[in-house]
Write an enzyme that holds these catalytic residues in place. Structure first.
Site, PDB file in Angstrom:
ATOM      1  N   ASP A   1      98.551  25.958  50.475  1.00 20.80           N
ATOM      2  CA  ASP A   1      99.101  24.595  50.399  1.00 20.80           C
ATOM      3  C   ASP A   1      99.994  24.455  49.170  1.00 20.80           C
ATOM      4  OD1 ASP A   1      97.896  23.819  52.775  1.00 20.80           O
ATOM      5  OD2 ASP A   1      96.077  23.103  51.787  1.00 20.80           O
TER       6      ASP A   1
ATOM      7  N   LYS B   1      96.521  30.683  55.554  1.00 17.79           N
ATOM      8  CA  LYS B   1      96.894  29.555  56.404  1.00 17.79           C
ATOM      9  C   LYS B   1      98.207  28.962  55.901  1.00 17.79           C
ATOM     10  CE  LYS B   1      94.913  25.289  56.192  1.00 17.79           C
ATOM     11  NZ  LYS B   1      95.960  24.270  56.279  1.00 17.79           N
TER      12      LYS B   1
ATOM     13  N   ASP C   1      98.934  26.330  60.820  1.00 20.33           N
ATOM     14  CA  ASP C   1      98.203  25.058  60.943  1.00 20.33           C
ATOM     15  C   ASP C   1      99.200  23.907  61.025  1.00 20.33           C
ATOM     16  OD1 ASP C   1      96.296  23.033  60.792  1.00 20.33           O
ATOM     17  OD2 ASP C   1      96.044  23.221  58.617  1.00 20.33           O
ATOM     18  N   LEU C   2      99.823  23.739  62.210  1.00 18.75           N
ATOM     19  CA  LEU C   2     100.781  22.640  62.369  1.00 18.75           C
ATOM     20  C   LEU C   2     100.215  21.531  63.248  1.00 18.75           C
ATOM     21  CD1 LEU C   2     104.191  24.557  62.616  1.00 18.75           C
ATOM     22  CD2 LEU C   2     103.113  23.511  60.621  1.00 18.75           C
ATOM     23  N   LYS C   3      99.038  21.741  63.801  1.00 20.62           N
ATOM     24  CA  LYS C   3      98.323  20.704  64.560  1.00 20.62           C
ATOM     25  C   LYS C   3      99.249  19.975  65.522  1.00 20.62           C
ATOM     26  CE  LYS C   3      94.961  19.799  60.849  1.00 20.62           C
ATOM     27  NZ  LYS C   3      95.597  20.399  59.676  1.00 20.62           N
TER      28      LYS C   3
ATOM     29  N   HIS D   1     100.765  17.871  68.484  1.00 16.35           N
ATOM     30  CA  HIS D   1     100.269  16.720  69.248  1.00 16.35           C
ATOM     31  C   HIS D   1     101.485  16.001  69.812  1.00 16.35           C
ATOM     32  CE1 HIS D   1      97.281  13.079  69.341  1.00 16.35           C
ATOM     33  NE2 HIS D   1      97.922  13.233  70.476  1.00 16.35           N
ATOM     34  N   ASP D   2     101.751  16.163  71.098  1.00 17.54           N
ATOM     35  CA  ASP D   2     102.954  15.579  71.697  1.00 17.54           C
ATOM     36  C   ASP D   2     102.784  15.635  73.209  1.00 17.54           C
ATOM     37  OD1 ASP D   2     105.727  14.763  72.058  1.00 17.54           O
ATOM     38  OD2 ASP D   2     106.104  15.579  70.061  1.00 17.54           O
ATOM     39  N   ILE D   3     103.845  15.352  73.947  1.00 20.84           N
ATOM     40  CA  ILE D   3     103.730  15.471  75.406  1.00 20.84           C
ATOM     41  C   ILE D   3     103.551  16.952  75.759  1.00 20.84           C
ATOM     42  CG2 ILE D   3     105.042  13.359  75.886  1.00 20.84           C
ATOM     43  CD1 ILE D   3     107.464  15.165  76.528  1.00 20.84           C
TER      44      ILE D   3
ATOM     45  N   THR E   1     106.480  19.551  75.395  1.00 21.98           N
ATOM     46  CA  THR E   1     106.927  19.787  74.011  1.00 21.98           C
ATOM     47  C   THR E   1     105.943  20.687  73.272  1.00 21.98           C
ATOM     48  OG1 THR E   1     108.011  17.640  74.021  1.00 21.98           O
ATOM     49  CG2 THR E   1     107.570  18.607  71.868  1.00 21.98           C
TER      50      THR E   1
ATOM     51  N   THR F   1      88.513  16.528  59.121  1.00 23.32           N
ATOM     52  CA  THR F   1      87.400  16.443  58.162  1.00 23.32           C
ATOM     53  C   THR F   1      87.611  15.347  57.109  1.00 23.32           C
ATOM     54  OG1 THR F   1      88.494  18.316  57.115  1.00 23.32           O
ATOM     55  CG2 THR F   1      86.489  18.777  58.331  1.00 23.32           C
TER      56      THR F   1
ATOM     57  N   ARG G   1      83.208  23.125  50.461  1.00 20.48           N
ATOM     58  CA  ARG G   1      83.149  22.863  49.029  1.00 20.48           C
ATOM     59  C   ARG G   1      81.988  23.625  48.414  1.00 20.48           C
ATOM     60  NH1 ARG G   1      87.441  21.928  49.835  1.00 20.48           N
ATOM     61  NH2 ARG G   1      88.696  20.071  49.475  1.00 20.48           N
TER      62      ARG G   1
ATOM     63  N   GLN H   1      88.369  15.248  51.293  1.00 24.16           N
ATOM     64  CA  GLN H   1      87.487  15.666  52.384  1.00 24.16           C
ATOM     65  C   GLN H   1      86.228  14.813  52.366  1.00 24.16           C
ATOM     66  OE1 GLN H   1      88.499  17.654  54.536  1.00 24.16           O
ATOM     67  NE2 GLN H   1      89.693  19.361  53.717  1.00 24.16           N
TER      68      GLN H   1
ATOM     69  N   GLY I   1      90.987  25.730  50.440  1.00 24.82           N
ATOM     70  CA  GLY I   1      92.239  25.580  49.702  1.00 24.82           C
ATOM     71  C   GLY I   1      91.982  25.322  48.235  1.00 24.82           C
ATOM     72  N   ARG I   2      91.880  24.027  47.897  1.00 29.37           N
ATOM     73  CA  ARG I   2      91.815  23.640  46.487  1.00 29.37           C
ATOM     74  C   ARG I   2      90.704  24.289  45.664  1.00 29.37           C
ATOM     75  NH1 ARG I   2      92.565  17.507  48.240  1.00 29.37           N
ATOM     76  NH2 ARG I   2      91.590  18.466  50.045  1.00 29.37           N
TER      77      ARG I   2
HETATM   78  O1  C5P Z   1      92.045  22.095  49.786  1.00 30.54           O
HETATM   79  P1  C5P Z   1      91.094  22.086  50.974  1.00 30.54           P
HETATM   80  O2  C5P Z   1      90.021  23.154  50.857  1.00 30.54           O
HETATM   81  O3  C5P Z   1      90.552  20.726  51.273  1.00 30.54           O
HETATM   82  O4  C5P Z   1      92.025  22.549  52.187  1.00 30.54           O
HETATM   83  C1  C5P Z   1      91.649  22.438  53.500  1.00 30.54           C
HETATM   84  C2  C5P Z   1      92.805  22.780  54.363  1.00 30.54           C
HETATM   85  O5  C5P Z   1      92.393  22.680  55.722  1.00 30.54           O
HETATM   86  C3  C5P Z   1      94.012  21.855  54.211  1.00 30.54           C
HETATM   87  O6  C5P Z   1      95.174  22.678  54.296  1.00 30.54           O
HETATM   88  C4  C5P Z   1      93.950  20.909  55.386  1.00 30.54           C
HETATM   89  O7  C5P Z   1      95.217  20.556  55.895  1.00 30.54           O
HETATM   90  C5  C5P Z   1      93.224  21.770  56.416  1.00 30.54           C
HETATM   91  N1  C5P Z   1      92.481  21.058  57.444  1.00 30.54           N
HETATM   92  C6  C5P Z   1      91.530  20.080  57.199  1.00 30.54           C
HETATM   93  N2  C5P Z   1      90.867  19.455  58.235  1.00 30.54           N
HETATM   94  C7  C5P Z   1      91.114  19.799  59.488  1.00 30.54           C
HETATM   95  C8  C5P Z   1      92.069  20.799  59.748  1.00 30.54           C
HETATM   96  C9  C5P Z   1      92.720  21.414  58.696  1.00 30.54           C
HETATM   97  O8  C5P Z   1      91.229  19.801  56.051  1.00 30.54           O
HETATM   98  N3  C5P Z   1      90.430  19.242  60.467  1.00 30.54           N
END
Ligand code: C5P
Length: 248
Positions: free
Chosen positions: A20, A42, A69-71, A73-75, A78, A133, A194, A203, A223-224
């Site tokens: 990220d 990711k 991870d672009l999630k 959501h469309d018709i 598309t 989440t 976490r 989160q 991520g973080r």
């Molecule tokens: O920094 P953190 O550990 O919260 O990162 C979680 C990653 O997972 C983020 O890139 C976030 O976009 C992604 N994510 C999420 N919840 C989802 C799907 C993806 O937090 N349901």
């Protein structure tokens, strides 16, 4: 390979690190630092919007797999077109929103299967996002979804499975219910991880890595807690150790 290094390797492959960041240069630094400590990278909306498809090529050239991870959501049409392009980029996993409907998921699956057959491409795993989440029961009520959050997650997971998806993205707290409803072979990938002592950020439905694996997660996305650690490589290795603990 000894038994313990084998299980460490299995655990490492379950850890997906969220790149990220806003530039390829920053991503590159993290790939250098973490390439041998995590199983996959990711690429999400921020990095893809700033750097585009070349960033995916770049991660692959550095020897790692990509979860896009672009999630979507469309018709249906598309999303199916976007899914085909994701497949052509050679990502290992990509996702779309289960709430986009069974028709949307089915058309995406059909299109990906067809492009893999005709262009001899490797089939990415297709996952459906259930409920983010970062969302809790009151957020869900505010958008008109009454009832229990867990029920909504399981409903969307079943819809995804019945539409031919390979698995879902869900919070660690719903893994057991999804497993029970959708079976052992259905992939469950979970963000919202976490480790003890780390900040939850935005989160809301979180768990530790060992706990998520014990509940049946196939992959954890972090991520973080890694990126913002004083020593990201040590943080990643600590999480892999926790995954090992969850596996045993
Ligand atoms: O920094 P953190 O550990 O919260 O990162 C979680 C990653 O997972 C983020 O890139 C976030 O976009 C992604 N994510 C999420 N919840 C989802 C799907 C993806 O937090 N349901």
């Amino acid at each position: 390979m000894t038994a313990s290094s084998e299980i460490y390797e299995v655990a490492r492959r379950k850890l997906i690190f969220a790149l990220d960041v806003g530039t390829i240069a920053e991503a590159d630094e993290l790939i250098t630092l973490l390439g041998d400590s995590v199983g996959m990278f990711k690429v999400g909306k921020q990095l893809f919007m700033s750097s585009g498809p070349p960033v995916i090529e770049h991660v692959k050239e550095r020897g790692s797999e990509v979860f896009l991870d672009l999630k979507f959501h469309d018709i249906p049409r598309t999303v199916a077109r976007a899914a085909m392009e994701a497949t052509r980029l050679g990502v290992s996993i990509f996702n779309l929103h289960a709430s986009g409907s069974a028709a949307m998921m089915r058309e995406a699956v059909r299109s990906v299967d067809r492009v893999c057959r005709t262009e001899k491409l490797e089939r990415p795993r297709m996952l459906a996002v259930t409920v983010l989440t970062s969302i809790d029961a009151s957020d869900l009520r505010a958008i008109g979804v009454d009832g229990e959050l867990d029920d909504q997650v399981v409903r969307l997971a079943l819809l995804a499975r019945d539409s031919g998806m390979d698995g879902v993205v869900a919070s660690p707290r719903e893994i057991a219910a999804i497993r029970e409803a959708c079976g052992r072979d259905f992939i469950v990938l979970t963000p919202g991880i976490r480790p003890a002592g780390s900040d939850k950020g935005d989160q809301k439905r979180t768990a530790g890595p060992a706990d998520a694996i014990r509940r049946g997660a196939d992959y954890v996305v972090v991520g973080r807690p890694i990126r913002d650690a004083g020593d990201p490589r040590a943080a990643a290795r600590q999480i892999v150790e926790e995954i090992v603990e969850g596996l045993s």
